[in-house]
Write a protein that holds these residues in place. Structure first.
Motif, PDB file in Angstrom:
ATOM      1  N   TRP A  53       0.849   1.916  -3.541  1.00 48.41           N
ATOM      2  CA  TRP A  53      -0.431   2.552  -3.884  1.00 48.41           C
ATOM      3  C   TRP A  53      -0.388   4.044  -3.553  1.00 48.41           C
ATOM      4  CZ3 TRP A  53      -3.684   5.270  -0.667  1.00 48.41           C
ATOM      5  CH2 TRP A  53      -4.878   5.710  -1.252  1.00 48.41           C
TER       6      TRP A  53
ATOM      7  N   TRP B 133      -5.034  -5.003  -0.556  1.00 44.92           N
ATOM      8  CA  TRP B 133      -4.215  -3.853  -0.935  1.00 44.92           C
ATOM      9  C   TRP B 133      -3.529  -4.080  -2.282  1.00 44.92           C
ATOM     10  CZ3 TRP B 133      -4.940   0.781   0.442  1.00 44.92           C
ATOM     11  CH2 TRP B 133      -5.354   1.117   1.734  1.00 44.92           C
TER      12      TRP B 133
ATOM     13  N   TYR C 200      -5.868   7.830   2.021  1.00 42.35           N
ATOM     14  CA  TYR C 200      -7.113   7.173   1.628  1.00 42.35           C
ATOM     15  C   TYR C 200      -8.320   7.884   2.236  1.00 42.35           C
ATOM     16  CZ  TYR C 200     -10.118   3.274   0.240  1.00 42.35           C
ATOM     17  OH  TYR C 200     -11.090   2.510  -0.337  1.00 42.35           O
TER      18      TYR C 200
ATOM     19  N   HIS D  27       0.815  -1.221   0.000  1.00 37.81           N
ATOM     20  CA  HIS D  27       0.000   0.000   0.000  1.00 37.81           C
ATOM     21  C   HIS D  27       0.847   1.269   0.000  1.00 37.81           C
ATOM     22  CE1 HIS D  27       0.258   0.841   4.357  1.00 37.81           C
ATOM     23  NE2 HIS D  27      -0.342  -0.290   4.676  1.00 37.81           N
TER      24      HIS D  27
ATOM     25  N   LEU E 270     -12.358  -3.635  -0.415  1.00 40.32           N
ATOM     26  CA  LEU E 270     -11.371  -3.232  -1.417  1.00 40.32           C
ATOM     27  C   LEU E 270     -11.441  -4.135  -2.646  1.00 40.32           C
ATOM     28  CD1 LEU E 270      -8.114  -2.145   0.456  1.00 40.32           C
ATOM     29  CD2 LEU E 270     -10.200  -0.868  -0.004  1.00 40.32           C
TER      30      LEU E 270
ATOM     31  N   LYS F 253      -6.020  -3.069  -4.719  1.00 39.60           N
ATOM     32  CA  LYS F 253      -6.147  -1.606  -4.745  1.00 39.60           C
ATOM     33  C   LYS F 253      -5.010  -0.981  -5.553  1.00 39.60           C
ATOM     34  CE  LYS F 253      -8.825   0.533  -3.197  1.00 39.60           C
ATOM     35  NZ  LYS F 253     -10.037   1.135  -3.833  1.00 39.60           N
TER      36      LYS F 253
ATOM     37  N   ASP G 178     -14.228  -2.918  -4.916  1.00 37.86           N
ATOM     38  CA  ASP G 178     -13.851  -1.754  -5.728  1.00 37.86           C
ATOM     39  C   ASP G 178     -13.063  -2.185  -6.960  1.00 37.86           C
ATOM     40  OD1 ASP G 178     -15.042  -0.208  -3.778  1.00 37.86           O
ATOM     41  OD2 ASP G 178     -13.154   0.367  -2.817  1.00 37.86           O
ATOM     42  N   TYR G 179     -12.131  -3.111  -6.758  1.00 39.42           N
ATOM     43  CA  TYR G 179     -11.334  -3.592  -7.889  1.00 39.42           C
ATOM     44  C   TYR G 179     -12.221  -4.299  -8.914  1.00 39.42           C
ATOM     45  CZ  TYR G 179      -8.364  -6.609 -10.676  1.00 39.42           C
ATOM     46  OH  TYR G 179      -7.783  -7.255 -11.742  1.00 39.42           O
TER      47      TYR G 179
END
Length: 387
Positions: free
Chosen positions: A110, A164, A376, A107, A223, A167, A226-227
């Motif tokens: 990210w 993660w 985030y 992350h 998460l 993400k 969302d992906y």
């Protein structure tokens, strides 16, 4: 129980009509400033909102940049099949060996991608690009893939690190830059493996894991949702929806007064709300939350921030993370359903304001991961649900 059947009726009617739950896909704005204050309802008595502008981004970026290639200290979380399995972090995880542990390294990557996308003129843009290119090479990702394919690595980073990784993949895929597309392609074999791991694992998980740390099931589902939505993976998306509804649809009276636990960086109650707001249509979600946590709709709802007694303690500093994760869930609810939950913006601001001043210059125990949680949260404050 009566309300549970009403929720099922709502879902059934939508299915018959071919309707879909409200699109909760979130889109980052292209502005160089996130002003949480803009989201506050008029007259709301709340703490001053934190603004993530390019000046703050220039400070925050030092947190992930400073740890991605810092190999020690390191917590491997490794299961050893034999002595040959022992290796130094960079040998075992050529891409994600820094930032103390694997998921924090993921992350942190990210965070770099996210900040660079949002602030293309950030001072250390070239250092970010070079770090990402060096770290996320095809060769390094192959090394990560080899580790995941070890027989003893089946549960490695399940499901927190998996979430993660997805993400990061999502952020790269939506970065309209040649480097972003190159790195997304490099990462794709590991992304595919993680998706398959979810698909294999979720049907075998008979009960959700309701804790305030890494193994929380709802966080991993959120998460991943969302992906799956971003890349339009219908099979994966339906599995996530089914799993969330099977686990949580009958839940009621979540004991939020028991929170937080001393080591929590996630709220078990709010994490569940976060995934359910995504998988349920508006009317069904409203009915569900009336059973699960009805006090959240009250304009007078309050919950105290998590207080940190010692930020040099790697477990106690988790409570700063709790404040950020609570905040992004409050912001998400307020964005999606402002009439019902707009009042939560002020509460989110309070949580962010408590922990944000401690980020830069913090000890490594918090510094190696908390920047991601702050970024985030502030980005969630500025997201708009597509109509």
């Amino acid at each position: 129980m009566k309300r549970y059947f009403l929720i099922l009726l709502c879902l059934g009617l939508l299915s018959c009509k071919g309707d879909k739950a409200e699109d909760t896909t979130n889109a980052n704005t292209s502005k160089d400033t996130i002003d949480v204050k803009e989201l506050l309802p008029d007259g709301l008595n709340a703490t001053e909102a934190i603004i993530l502008d390019i000046e703050e981004a220039n400070k925050l970026v030092d947190l992930p940049l400073g740890c991605i290639e810092t190999e020690y200290p390191n917590k491997l979380g490794q299961t050893l099949e034999n002595k040959e399995a022992i290796g130094e972090p960079h040998e075992l995880h050529p891409a994600f060996y820094g930032c103390f542990d694997w998921h924090s390294s993921v992350h942190a990557h990210w965070s770099l991608v996210s900040l660079l996308k949002q602030f293309p003129k950030i001072e250390k843009k070239e250092a970010i690009r070079e770090t990402l290119k060096r770290s996320l090479s095809a060769e390094n990702i192959k090394g990560e893939l080899d580790y995941f394919k070890r027989p003893e690595s089946g549960s490695f980073e399940r499901t927190y690190g998996w979430a993660w990784l997805l993400k990061l993949s999502e952020e790269l895929k939506t970065w309209q830059d040649p480097l972003g597309q190159e790195l997304a392609e490099n990462l794709q074999p590991l992304t595919d493996l993680v998706v398959q791991n979810y698909i294999d694992f979720l049907p075998k998980l008979n009960y959700p894991i309701r804790v305030g740390e890494h193994t929380n099931t709802a966080f991993g589902l959120s998460l991943a949702y969302d992906y799956a939505k971003t890349v339009e993976n219908a099979e994966f998306l339906e599995l996530i929806k089914k799993t969330a509804q099977d686990f949580y649809l009958k839940d009621d009276n979540c004991p939020v007064s028991w929170e937080p636990g001393g080591y929590d960086f996630l709220s078990p109650c709010l994490s569940e709300i976060d995934i359910m707001r995504k998988v349920l249509p508006k009317n069904a979600f409203s009915l569900w939350i009336d059973d699960f946590m009805p006090q959240l709709k009250s304009q007078d709802f309050e919950i105290e921030v998590g207080e940190v007694s010692d930020r040099s303690d790697g477990k106690l500093v988790h409570l700063d993370g709790l404040n950020f994760s609570r905040a992004w869930i409050f912001y998400g609810l307020a964005n999606q359903y402002p009439d019902q939950f707009g009042h939560l913006n002020g509460l989110a601001n309070e949580h962010v304001s408590y922990s944000f001043p401690n980020l830069v210059g913090d000890s490594y125990e918090g510094g190696h991961w908390l920047g991601t949680f702050a970024i985030y949260a502030l980005q969630e404050a500025n997201r708009k649900v597509k109509e």
